[in-house]
Design a protein around this motif. Structure first.
Motif, mmCIF file in Angstrom:
data_model
loop_
_atom_site.group_PDB
_atom_site.id
_atom_site.type_symbol
_atom_site.label_atom_id
_atom_site.label_comp_id
_atom_site.label_asym_id
_atom_site.label_seq_id
_atom_site.Cartn_x
_atom_site.Cartn_y
_atom_site.Cartn_z
ATOM 1 N N THR A 241 0.840 -1.194 0.000
ATOM 2 C CA THR A 241 0.000 0.000 0.000
ATOM 3 C C THR A 241 0.874 1.243 0.000
ATOM 4 O OG1 THR A 241 -1.694 -1.192 1.226
ATOM 5 C CG2 THR A 241 -1.838 1.201 1.244
ATOM 6 N N VAL A 242 0.551 2.161 -0.917
ATOM 7 C CA VAL A 242 1.255 3.434 -1.050
ATOM 8 C C VAL A 242 0.256 4.534 -0.714
ATOM 9 C CG1 VAL A 242 2.608 4.923 -2.567
ATOM 10 C CG2 VAL A 242 2.610 2.446 -2.932
ATOM 11 N N THR A 243 0.658 5.448 0.174
ATOM 12 C CA THR A 243 -0.271 6.466 0.652
ATOM 13 C C THR A 243 0.211 7.876 0.318
ATOM 14 O OG1 THR A 243 -0.976 5.015 2.433
ATOM 15 C CG2 THR A 243 -1.452 7.342 2.715
ATOM 16 N N PHE A 244 -0.719 8.677 -0.193
ATOM 17 C CA PHE A 244 -0.528 10.097 -0.488
ATOM 18 C C PHE A 244 -1.340 10.864 0.544
ATOM 19 C CE2 PHE A 244 -2.162 14.002 -2.286
ATOM 20 C CZ PHE A 244 -1.118 14.538 -3.021
ATOM 21 N N VAL A 245 -0.691 11.792 1.270
ATOM 22 C CA VAL A 245 -1.374 12.617 2.262
ATOM 23 C C VAL A 245 -1.068 14.080 1.964
ATOM 24 C CG1 VAL A 245 -1.544 13.233 4.705
ATOM 25 C CG2 VAL A 245 -1.261 10.835 4.050
ATOM 26 N N ALA A 246 -2.078 14.813 1.504
ATOM 27 C CA ALA A 246 -1.922 16.244 1.216
ATOM 28 C C ALA A 246 -3.250 16.793 0.712
ATOM 29 C CB ALA A 246 -0.843 16.479 0.160
ATOM 30 N N LEU B 142 -3.625 4.731 -1.692
ATOM 31 C CA LEU B 142 -4.560 5.451 -0.831
ATOM 32 C C LEU B 142 -4.343 6.947 -1.006
ATOM 33 C CD1 LEU B 142 -4.299 3.502 2.560
ATOM 34 C CD2 LEU B 142 -5.893 3.127 0.665
ATOM 35 N N VAL B 143 -5.432 7.681 -1.142
ATOM 36 C CA VAL B 143 -5.375 9.134 -1.279
ATOM 37 C C VAL B 143 -6.093 9.742 -0.088
ATOM 38 C CG1 VAL B 143 -6.025 11.131 -2.680
ATOM 39 C CG2 VAL B 143 -5.334 8.988 -3.803
ATOM 40 N N ALA B 144 -5.337 10.392 0.783
ATOM 41 C CA ALA B 144 -5.900 11.067 1.952
ATOM 42 C C ALA B 144 -5.721 12.562 1.774
ATOM 43 C CB ALA B 144 -5.215 10.595 3.225
ATOM 44 N N GLY B 145 -6.815 13.244 1.606
ATOM 45 C CA GLY B 145 -6.790 14.679 1.402
ATOM 46 C C GLY B 145 -8.092 15.100 0.761
ATOM 47 N N LYS C 205 -11.988 7.304 -8.028
ATOM 48 C CA LYS C 205 -12.685 6.288 -7.233
ATOM 49 C C LYS C 205 -13.072 5.087 -8.081
ATOM 50 C CE LYS C 205 -14.401 9.574 -3.826
ATOM 51 N NZ LYS C 205 -15.565 10.216 -3.218
ATOM 52 N N ARG C 206 -13.101 5.249 -9.389
ATOM 53 C CA ARG C 206 -13.434 4.142 -10.286
ATOM 54 C C ARG C 206 -12.205 3.321 -10.680
ATOM 55 N NH1 ARG C 206 -16.770 8.401 -12.123
ATOM 56 N NH2 ARG C 206 -15.383 8.926 -13.854
ATOM 57 N N LEU C 207 -11.022 3.779 -10.297
ATOM 58 C CA LEU C 207 -9.804 3.034 -10.620
ATOM 59 C C LEU C 207 -9.703 1.808 -9.719
ATOM 60 C CD1 LEU C 207 -7.354 6.055 -11.055
ATOM 61 C CD2 LEU C 207 -8.367 4.652 -12.869
ATOM 62 N N PRO C 208 -9.271 0.673 -10.258
ATOM 63 C CA PRO C 208 -9.301 -0.572 -9.484
ATOM 64 C C PRO C 208 -8.306 -0.647 -8.326
ATOM 65 C CG PRO C 208 -8.244 -0.916 -11.607
ATOM 66 C CD PRO C 208 -8.798 0.476 -11.619
ATOM 67 N N ASN C 209 -7.257 0.156 -8.352
ATOM 68 C CA ASN C 209 -6.235 0.056 -7.302
ATOM 69 C C ASN C 209 -6.076 1.347 -6.499
ATOM 70 O OD1 ASN C 209 -5.088 1.448 -9.436
ATOM 71 N ND2 ASN C 209 -3.083 0.487 -9.241
ATOM 72 N N VAL C 210 -7.093 2.221 -6.561
ATOM 73 C CA VAL C 210 -7.044 3.499 -5.848
ATOM 74 C C VAL C 210 -8.230 3.583 -4.890
ATOM 75 C CG1 VAL C 210 -7.168 6.019 -6.072
ATOM 76 C CG2 VAL C 210 -5.861 4.690 -7.738
ATOM 77 N N THR C 211 -7.932 3.976 -3.652
ATOM 78 C CA THR C 211 -8.977 4.249 -2.666
ATOM 79 C C THR C 211 -8.821 5.698 -2.232
ATOM 80 O OG1 THR C 211 -8.952 1.972 -1.875
ATOM 81 C CG2 THR C 211 -9.940 3.613 -0.416
ATOM 82 N N VAL C 212 -9.876 6.478 -2.441
ATOM 83 C CA VAL C 212 -9.870 7.878 -2.024
ATOM 84 C C VAL C 212 -10.530 7.948 -0.661
ATOM 85 C CG1 VAL C 212 -10.623 10.220 -2.563
ATOM 86 C CG2 VAL C 212 -9.950 8.666 -4.418
ATOM 87 N N ILE C 213 -9.752 8.312 0.329
ATOM 88 C CA ILE C 213 -10.223 8.373 1.707
ATOM 89 C C ILE C 213 -10.836 9.727 2.016
ATOM 90 C CG2 ILE C 213 -9.444 8.316 4.118
ATOM 91 C CD1 ILE C 213 -7.294 6.316 3.073
ATOM 92 N N GLY C 214 -10.295 10.765 1.391
ATOM 93 C CA GLY C 214 -10.725 12.122 1.704
ATOM 94 C C GLY C 214 -9.948 12.640 2.900
#
Length: 182
Positions: free
Chosen positions: A4-9, A37-40, A59-68
């Motif tokens: 899992t790779v996470t982006f936070v910004a 994971l996209v957190a922001g 959100k429709r991409l198979p390997n991306v989860t947008v957390i907000g």
């Protein structure tokens, strides 16, 4: 399991979020088992903000989860293996310091601020700005070399304690105040 790779910004173009998403597409097409994971959140008052429609498309991409937006970044990093902030420019990115403090290896851009938050090739990997392929290559390297990923994460934890620990910061502030008074 899956790395899992996470982006936070904040979701701004100049934070490199589009390159992060494009790296996810590159790795998905190469059939790599990796979750992004996209957190922001969007920053509607900022002209550099990503719009809600673009976020919805991720959100429709198979390997991306947008957390907000999330207040519990430490928990996010505890679920992650790699932190990634491919920003075009920064002061000193708090999200990278937090990732290192959580023992996570960092992939970031070779720009002032970002490069100051890591020790290149010891606690993380520097990539050129606006280069999704370089991000994907760095992630793939860390997927294929889990011992290196763990070693760099542990080194990042030690680096964050040494360089960004509260005792050091307070001592530097006191030193600065003394110089201003004298």
């Amino acid at each position: 399991g899956k790395v899992t790779v996470t982006f936070v910004a904040r979701l701004l173009v100049d934070k490199g979020i589009r390159e992060f998403i494009n790296a996810s597409k590159i790795l998905h097409s190469a059939r790599k088992e990796v979750e992004f994971l996209v957190a922001g959140d969007v920053d509607e008052g900022n002209p550099a903000s990503i719009n809600k429609e673009e976020v919805a498309s991720w959100k429709r991409l198979p390997n991306v989860t947008v957390i907000g937006f999330s207040k519990d970044i430490a928990s996010l990093y505890s679920q992650s293996h790699i932190a990634c902030l491919p920003s075009y420019r920064e002061g000193l990115p708090k999200s990278l310091i937090e990732a290192a403090a959580c023992g996570r290896v960092v992939i970031t851009t070779d720009v002032p601020g970002c490069r100051d938050a890591i020790e290149p090739d010891k606690t993380g990997i520097l990539v050129p700005i606006k280069n999704a392929k370089a991000i994907a290559d760095a992630i793939e390297y860390l997927i294929e070399n889990p011992d290196e990923r763990i070693r760099m994460g542990a080194a990042g934890r030690a680096f964050s304690e040494k360089e960004f620990g509260i005792k050091k910061i307070v001592a530097e502030l006191i030193d600065l105040y003394r110089k201003l008074i004298d």
